[in-house]
Write a protein that holds these residues in place. Structure first.
Motif, PDB file in Angstrom:
ATOM      1  N   GLN A 107       0.830  -1.206   0.000  1.00 23.58           N
ATOM      2  CA  GLN A 107       0.000   0.000   0.000  1.00 23.58           C
ATOM      3  C   GLN A 107       0.867   1.260   0.000  1.00 23.58           C
ATOM      4  O   GLN A 107       0.566   2.230  -0.695  1.00 23.58           O
ATOM      5  N   SER A 110     -11.754  -0.886   2.546  1.00 21.21           N
ATOM      6  CA  SER A 110     -10.417  -0.297   2.423  1.00 21.21           C
ATOM      7  C   SER A 110     -10.045   0.536   3.645  1.00 21.21           C
ATOM      8  O   SER A 110      -8.864   0.761   3.912  1.00 21.21           O
ATOM      9  N   SER A 111     -11.043   0.983   4.396  1.00 23.92           N
ATOM     10  CA  SER A 111     -10.749   1.779   5.594  1.00 23.92           C
ATOM     11  C   SER A 111     -10.045   0.950   6.664  1.00 23.92           C
ATOM     12  O   SER A 111      -9.361   1.496   7.534  1.00 23.92           O
ATOM     13  N   SER A 144     -11.611   4.126  -2.087  1.00 26.74           N
ATOM     14  CA  SER A 144     -13.015   3.995  -1.696  1.00 26.74           C
ATOM     15  C   SER A 144     -13.790   3.032  -2.588  1.00 26.74           C
ATOM     16  O   SER A 144     -14.900   2.613  -2.235  1.00 26.74           O
ATOM     17  N   ASP A 184      -7.634  -1.188   6.036  1.00 32.48           N
ATOM     18  CA  ASP A 184      -6.208  -1.077   5.713  1.00 32.48           C
ATOM     19  C   ASP A 184      -5.661   0.250   6.235  1.00 32.48           C
ATOM     20  O   ASP A 184      -4.538   0.318   6.745  1.00 32.48           O
ATOM     21  N   ARG A 185      -6.459   1.299   6.094  1.00 34.61           N
ATOM     22  CA  ARG A 185      -6.044   2.607   6.612  1.00 34.61           C
ATOM     23  C   ARG A 185      -5.899   2.563   8.129  1.00 34.61           C
ATOM     24  O   ARG A 185      -4.986   3.173   8.698  1.00 34.61           O
ATOM     25  N   ARG A 206      -7.090   6.134   0.915  1.00 40.41           N
ATOM     26  CA  ARG A 206      -7.793   4.858   0.811  1.00 40.41           C
ATOM     27  C   ARG A 206      -8.448   4.792  -0.559  1.00 40.41           C
ATOM     28  O   ARG A 206      -8.774   5.817  -1.165  1.00 40.41           O
TER      29      ARG A 206
END
Length: 361
Positions: free
Chosen positions: A221, A256-257, A251, A259-260, A249
């Motif tokens: 990432q 995906s949030s 979206s 991973d953030r 991220r």
């Protein structure tokens, strides 16, 4: 003629020697004066720092030693689970950290819906006996009962929503933080939340650089965000790089949030380690941060409490193993992603972080 010239030269040398001697005395006095002044400043600085720490310590002790009460008013510090008994850890202070997707002076906003949302939510627990820090990361999409208020600050209803939205329903910075603290405490089985800090994400570049940048390890990432990065290598984030790292991220990708959130965990660990190193050279760092960024954060920690806790944290154990995430799974409803909590898993996490096993019961 030669003798007269010799006498004049002799007298000139004597006068110059006296002048140099006088200058030497002056310079010596100036040097001594400088070092006395320097030492005085250091002593005064240490004295102020020590006084703040002492004052903050007394306030925190008073805060965390309040008796814990149930709704019936009976003191209770024991929890029973699977035939085992647990006691709430004494001398622990729990602090709610929130990163808000809003820039500018938070104290100037006085309207429901204008405060922004809590994009990052972390509950930190410092145990002053074991000298250990532990932290629970709460996904912003976590579904909790959210208190809804109208634009005039009047309560309307409570409905299940993403926890990030609870901050937006406050009419001012204090109310928003109190609503979030209540929501997180309710989520974590009524664990007490003593203090809170909410900061707008706009100060990240400057805050990041105050501690000399934050060291992170690159993964796939990170390579997408910073093409020159090599997977597995360590890099130090500077300025706007911290914003990119923490907020980016995709979206279009489901969940995906999360991973953030993992990046936020790594960043917090790196920031604390960087701040510790800075404090070895500058013990005034906590107080300087407190004063420098006023208006860009809101907290119910006083300057002396903040100074004391920062000094304590610098000596405490904190590692990747100290970081937890609320157990659960992301689901997709008709419009939004929502994080459904695994209640049993969260209960075990709360016991692990905030309680200790009691033998003999």
């Amino acid at each position: 003629m030669r003798n007269k010239r010799s006498i004049n030269m002799y007298n000139y040398r004597r006068r110059r020697k006296r002048r140099n001697h006088a200058r030497g005395k002056i310079y010596k006095r100036l040097r001594i004066g400088f070092w006395i002044l320097f030492a005085t400043v250091i002593v005064l600085g240490l004295g102020i720092f020590s006084a703040l720490r002492f004052s903050g310590e007394k306030k925190i002790e008073k805060e965390i030693n309040r008796p814990k009460q149930t709704e019936e008013g009976v003191e209770e510090d024991l929890v029973y689970s699977d035939g085992k008994t647990y006691r709430y850890l004494e001398n622990s202070i729990n602090i709610l950290f929130m990163g808000i997707d809003k820039e500018g002076d938070m104290s100037q906003i006085k309207e429901t819906g204008g405060m922004g949302q809590a994009d990052a939510v972390f509950l930190l627990s410092m145990n002053l006996d074991s000298e250990r820090i532990r932290m629970i990361a709460i996904p912003r999409e976590t579904v909790v009962p959210v208190e809804v208020y109208d634009r005039n600050g009047l309560y309307k209803e409570t409905r299940d929503e993403q926890i990030a939205l609870q901050f937006a329903y406050g009419q001012d910075e204090k109310k928003s933080c109190e609503l979030m603290a209540d929501a997180v405490s309710h989520l974590c089985y009524q664990v007490p939340i003593h203090k809170y800090i909410a900061m707008n994400m706009g100060i990240l570049p400057e805050l990041n650089d105050v501690v000399g940048g934050v060291r992170i390890q690159a993964d796939e990432q990170v390579k997408e965000m910073f093409p020159d990065a090599e997977t597995g290598r360590f890099y130090r984030l500077h300025g706007e790089e911290a914003v990119t790292y923490l907020q980016s991220r995709d979206s279009s990708q489901f969940a995906s949030s999360m991973d953030r959130l993992e990046r936020q965990k790594q960043y917090i660990l790196g920031f604390i380690l960087a701040a510790r190193l800075q404090m070895q050279d500058d013990t005034s760092l906590p107080l300087n941060l407190y004063e420098q960024f006023k208006g860009n954060y809101t907290t119910n920690l006083s300057a002396d409490e903040f100074t004391y806790l920062a000094a304590q944290a610098a000596e405490m154990t904190f590692s990747e193993r100290s970081l937890f995430v609320v157990p659960g799974e992301m689901v997709q409803d008709e419009v939004y992603e929502k994080y459904q909590v695994d209640d049993d898993g969260l209960f075990d996490t709360v016991l692990d972080v905030f309680y200790e096993r009691v033998r003999g019961y």
